[in-house]
Design a protein around this motif. Structure first.
Motif, PDB file in Angstrom:
ATOM      1  N   TYR A  85     151.312 131.884  42.537  1.00 28.38           N
ATOM      2  CA  TYR A  85     150.493 130.758  42.088  1.00 28.38           C
ATOM      3  C   TYR A  85     151.295 129.675  41.390  1.00 28.38           C
ATOM      4  CZ  TYR A  85     146.001 132.357  43.622  1.00 28.38           C
ATOM      5  OH  TYR A  85     144.954 132.706  44.412  1.00 28.38           O
ATOM      6  N   GLY A  92     140.255 137.512  43.027  1.00 31.26           N
ATOM      7  CA  GLY A  92     139.874 137.904  44.382  1.00 31.26           C
ATOM      8  C   GLY A  92     141.086 138.123  45.268  1.00 31.26           C
ATOM      9  N   LEU A 102     133.730 139.269  48.950  1.00 28.26           N
ATOM     10  CA  LEU A 102     134.799 140.173  49.394  1.00 28.26           C
ATOM     11  C   LEU A 102     134.660 141.537  48.720  1.00 28.26           C
ATOM     12  CD1 LEU A 102     137.434 140.494  51.018  1.00 28.26           C
ATOM     13  CD2 LEU A 102     138.673 139.719  49.005  1.00 28.26           C
ATOM     14  N   MET A 160     143.485 126.196  35.475  1.00 24.94           N
ATOM     15  CA  MET A 160     142.960 127.070  36.521  1.00 24.94           C
ATOM     16  C   MET A 160     141.458 126.912  36.638  1.00 24.94           C
ATOM     17  SD  MET A 160     145.675 128.418  37.582  1.00 24.94           S
ATOM     18  CE  MET A 160     144.913 129.469  38.802  1.00 24.94           C
ATOM     19  N   LYS A 161     140.936 127.314  37.800  1.00 22.39           N
ATOM     20  CA  LYS A 161     139.493 127.302  38.004  1.00 22.39           C
ATOM     21  C   LYS A 161     138.873 128.523  37.323  1.00 22.39           C
ATOM     22  CE  LYS A 161     141.102 125.375  42.136  1.00 22.39           C
ATOM     23  NZ  LYS A 161     141.997 125.894  43.148  1.00 22.39           N
ATOM     24  N   GLN A 162     137.618 128.745  37.581  1.00 17.41           N
ATOM     25  CA  GLN A 162     136.955 129.872  36.918  1.00 17.41           C
ATOM     26  C   GLN A 162     137.565 131.204  37.369  1.00 17.41           C
ATOM     27  OE1 GLN A 162     135.411 127.929  39.460  1.00 17.41           O
ATOM     28  NE2 GLN A 162     133.401 128.779  39.781  1.00 17.41           N
ATOM     29  N   LEU A 163     137.346 132.224  36.536  1.00 16.87           N
ATOM     30  CA  LEU A 163     138.002 133.525  36.760  1.00 16.87           C
ATOM     31  C   LEU A 163     137.545 134.178  38.066  1.00 16.87           C
ATOM     32  CD1 LEU A 163     140.038 135.275  35.217  1.00 16.87           C
ATOM     33  CD2 LEU A 163     138.104 136.487  34.218  1.00 16.87           C
ATOM     34  N   ILE A 164     136.245 134.106  38.335  1.00 15.75           N
ATOM     35  CA  ILE A 164     135.722 134.755  39.536  1.00 15.75           C
ATOM     36  C   ILE A 164     134.874 133.758  40.307  1.00 15.75           C
ATOM     37  CG2 ILE A 164     134.113 136.532  40.345  1.00 15.75           C
ATOM     38  CD1 ILE A 164     135.118 138.184  37.870  1.00 15.75           C
ATOM     39  N   ARG A 165     135.109 133.684  41.596  1.00 14.73           N
ATOM     40  CA  ARG A 165     134.377 132.735  42.428  1.00 14.73           C
ATOM     41  C   ARG A 165     133.486 133.467  43.413  1.00 14.73           C
ATOM     42  NH1 ARG A 165     138.935 128.646  44.438  1.00 14.73           N
ATOM     43  NH2 ARG A 165     137.145 127.558  45.325  1.00 14.73           N
ATOM     44  N   LEU A 214     144.792 134.300  51.908  1.00 15.14           N
ATOM     45  CA  LEU A 214     143.576 134.039  51.128  1.00 15.14           C
ATOM     46  C   LEU A 214     143.757 132.865  50.181  1.00 15.14           C
ATOM     47  CD1 LEU A 214     142.030 137.504  50.165  1.00 15.14           C
ATOM     48  CD2 LEU A 214     141.462 135.982  52.035  1.00 15.14           C
ATOM     49  N   ASP A 217     141.754 128.686  49.842  1.00 11.03           N
ATOM     50  CA  ASP A 217     141.307 128.005  48.616  1.00 11.03           C
ATOM     51  C   ASP A 217     139.856 128.326  48.264  1.00 11.03           C
ATOM     52  OD1 ASP A 217     142.092 126.533  46.456  1.00 11.03           O
ATOM     53  OD2 ASP A 217     141.300 124.650  47.233  1.00 11.03           O
ATOM     54  N   LYS A 218     139.391 129.482  48.691  1.00 13.34           N
ATOM     55  CA  LYS A 218     138.023 129.875  48.385  1.00 13.34           C
ATOM     56  C   LYS A 218     137.987 130.997  47.349  1.00 13.34           C
ATOM     57  CE  LYS A 218     135.161 128.507  52.228  1.00 13.34           C
ATOM     58  NZ  LYS A 218     136.005 127.349  52.513  1.00 13.34           N
ATOM     59  N   PHE A 219     139.141 131.619  47.127  1.00 10.98           N
ATOM     60  CA  PHE A 219     139.173 132.791  46.259  1.00 10.98           C
ATOM     61  C   PHE A 219     139.892 132.462  44.951  1.00 10.98           C
ATOM     62  CE2 PHE A 219     138.796 134.291  50.561  1.00 10.98           C
ATOM     63  CZ  PHE A 219     137.887 135.335  50.464  1.00 10.98           C
ATOM     64  N   SER A 220     139.494 133.163  43.898  1.00 10.45           N
ATOM     65  CA  SER A 220     140.212 133.021  42.637  1.00 10.45           C
ATOM     66  C   SER A 220     141.424 133.959  42.650  1.00 10.45           C
ATOM     67  CB  SER A 220     139.296 133.376  41.463  1.00 10.45           C
ATOM     68  OG  SER A 220     139.129 134.772  41.420  1.00 10.45           O
ATOM     69  N   VAL A 221     142.217 133.872  41.601  1.00  7.45           N
ATOM     70  CA  VAL A 221     143.369 134.761  41.467  1.00  7.45           C
ATOM     71  C   VAL A 221     142.925 136.222  41.523  1.00  7.45           C
ATOM     72  CG1 VAL A 221     145.254 135.437  39.940  1.00  7.45           C
ATOM     73  CG2 VAL A 221     144.609 133.041  40.092  1.00  7.45           C
ATOM     74  N   ALA A 253     133.397 133.639  46.675  1.00  4.90           N
ATOM     75  CA  ALA A 253     134.058 134.373  47.755  1.00  4.90           C
ATOM     76  C   ALA A 253     134.603 135.710  47.256  1.00  4.90           C
ATOM     77  CB  ALA A 253     135.184 133.526  48.342  1.00  4.90           C
ATOM     78  N   ASP A 254     135.032 135.755  45.987  1.00  4.26           N
ATOM     79  CA  ASP A 254     135.518 137.016  45.421  1.00  4.26           C
ATOM     80  C   ASP A 254     134.421 138.074  45.448  1.00  4.26           C
ATOM     81  OD1 ASP A 254     137.771 135.591  44.783  1.00  4.26           O
ATOM     82  OD2 ASP A 254     137.127 135.197  42.725  1.00  4.26           O
ATOM     83  N   VAL A 255     133.234 137.655  45.023  1.00  2.16           N
ATOM     84  CA  VAL A 255     132.115 138.594  44.942  1.00  2.16           C
ATOM     85  C   VAL A 255     131.760 139.096  46.336  1.00  2.16           C
ATOM     86  CG1 VAL A 255     129.714 138.873  44.225  1.00  2.16           C
ATOM     87  CG2 VAL A 255     131.268 137.460  42.872  1.00  2.16           C
TER      88      VAL A 255
END
Ligand SMILES: [Zn+2]
Lengths: 171, 143
Positions: free
Chosen positions: A59, A114, B12, B1-6, A104, A108-112, B8-10
């Motif tokens: 990152y 994920g 996945l 940084m953006k938020q911790l969980i987005r 992934l 650019d759809k996932f956070s660190v 798409a994470d959920v």
């Protein structure tokens, strides 16, 4: 990333210094994990705290750094304390997890978190694939669910740690 | 940084959990218990031997490539081979009681007793597994 004014050589001095530093840091984490006594019922269950460094490298500096740091870390850890078998498994796991992470992150759809979760799962999957190839017995896939769940858990923990560090890093 | 969980994470996360649950459901269907179970010992990808789970035995399995290295007379140590695993069958449970491998994962694995369960020794390329009744097809209803 800082732009080097003299960029005629493919490996800039700052790149080498940075990768060396990050690899050393990752190696310390690998060592700590190798000396912690734990006896998993299933071979291959690991937290993988060294991956925190890989995620941060990805990152903060990009995929080239992440790949170099993780390969250097695995080879040296293999030679020093994990053994050749450990090295082989780790390399297989790292190949899959790095490919997954880079892919992934690119969407650019996932956070660190994920991205790291996917990496944890792919890392275990890579190891399982190597193990099944070595042993020539698909029955080893009985470990698939356990390794999947432990990969999710380890990946999330690593991801949260990396996200928190990235947030407070001033680079 | 953006938020911790987005989002798409959920998604996945849910997909991965679902895959894991489905896989463990499929695997548990294929490992129903049976009375006529056999212990299958594979070494280097080939079936080395099959033993009935019901009979107690202690078996020394040489790792591939190290067979007959010094199989001379009866020594009290069970290191006739350079690399080996000792598989113990006792009271319907199978375990690796001794092994030459460095990591000893196979020894620490403990014992297995259900069809489908497996002990693996990666350094010695050994797989010990329990096989259910072949003719039974899907698990027959046993108490
Ligand atoms: Zn072993």
């Amino acid at each position: 990333m800082t732009q080097s004014p003299r960029n005629h050589s493919s490996l800039s001095t700052s790149f080498i210094a940075r990768v060396g530093l990050l690899s050393a840091l990752a190696l310390i984490f690998s060592y700590v994990e190798a000396i912690i006594p734990y006896s998993p019922a299933v071979p291959g269950i690991k937290l993988g705290i060294a991956n925190v460094v890989t995620v941060i490298a990805l990152y903060k500096f990009g995929s080239k750094d992440a790949v170099c740091v993780s390969v250097i870390r695995i080879v040296i850890a293999g030679l020093l304390f994990n053994g050749l078998f450990g090295m082989l498994y780790s390399l297989a796991g790292a190949t899959l997890s790095l490919a997954g992470m880079i892919g992934l992150k690119y969407t650019d759809k996932f956070s660190v978190v994920g991205v790291s979760m996917a990496a944890g799962v792919l890392h275990n999957l890579g190891q399982l694939l190597v193990a099944s190839a070595l042993i020539e017995d698909l029955r080893i896939f009985i470990y698939f669910p356990v390794l999947l769940f432990s990969g999710i858990a380890a990946g999330i923990l690593v991801g949260v740690a990396a996200a928190l560090i990235l947030r407070s890093l001033i680079l | 940084m953006k938020q911790l969980i987005r989002k798409a994470d959920v998604i996945l996360f849910i997909v991965l959990i679902a895959v894991g649950l489905a896989a463990s459901a499929v695997l548990s269907v294929h490992s129903g218990s049976s009375t006529d179970a056999k212990v299958v010992i594979k070494s280097g990808g080939r079936v080395y031997a099959r033993y009935p789970l019901s009979e107690d035995a202690e078996l020394e399995i040489p790792a591939p490539g190290s067979a007959g290295s010094s199989a001379s007379s009866e020594t009290d140590e069970c290191t006739h081979y350079l690399n080996y695993n000792v598989v113990s069958i006792k009271d319907g449970r199978v375990s690796v009681s001794k092994a030459s491998c460095k990591n000893q994962v196979c020894v620490r694995h403990g014992s297995i007793s259900m069809p489908g369960e497996t002990i693996v020794c990666l350094p010695n390329r050994l797989v010990v597994s329990i096989e259910g009744d072949e003719g039974g097809g899907y698990d027959s209803i046993t108490s």
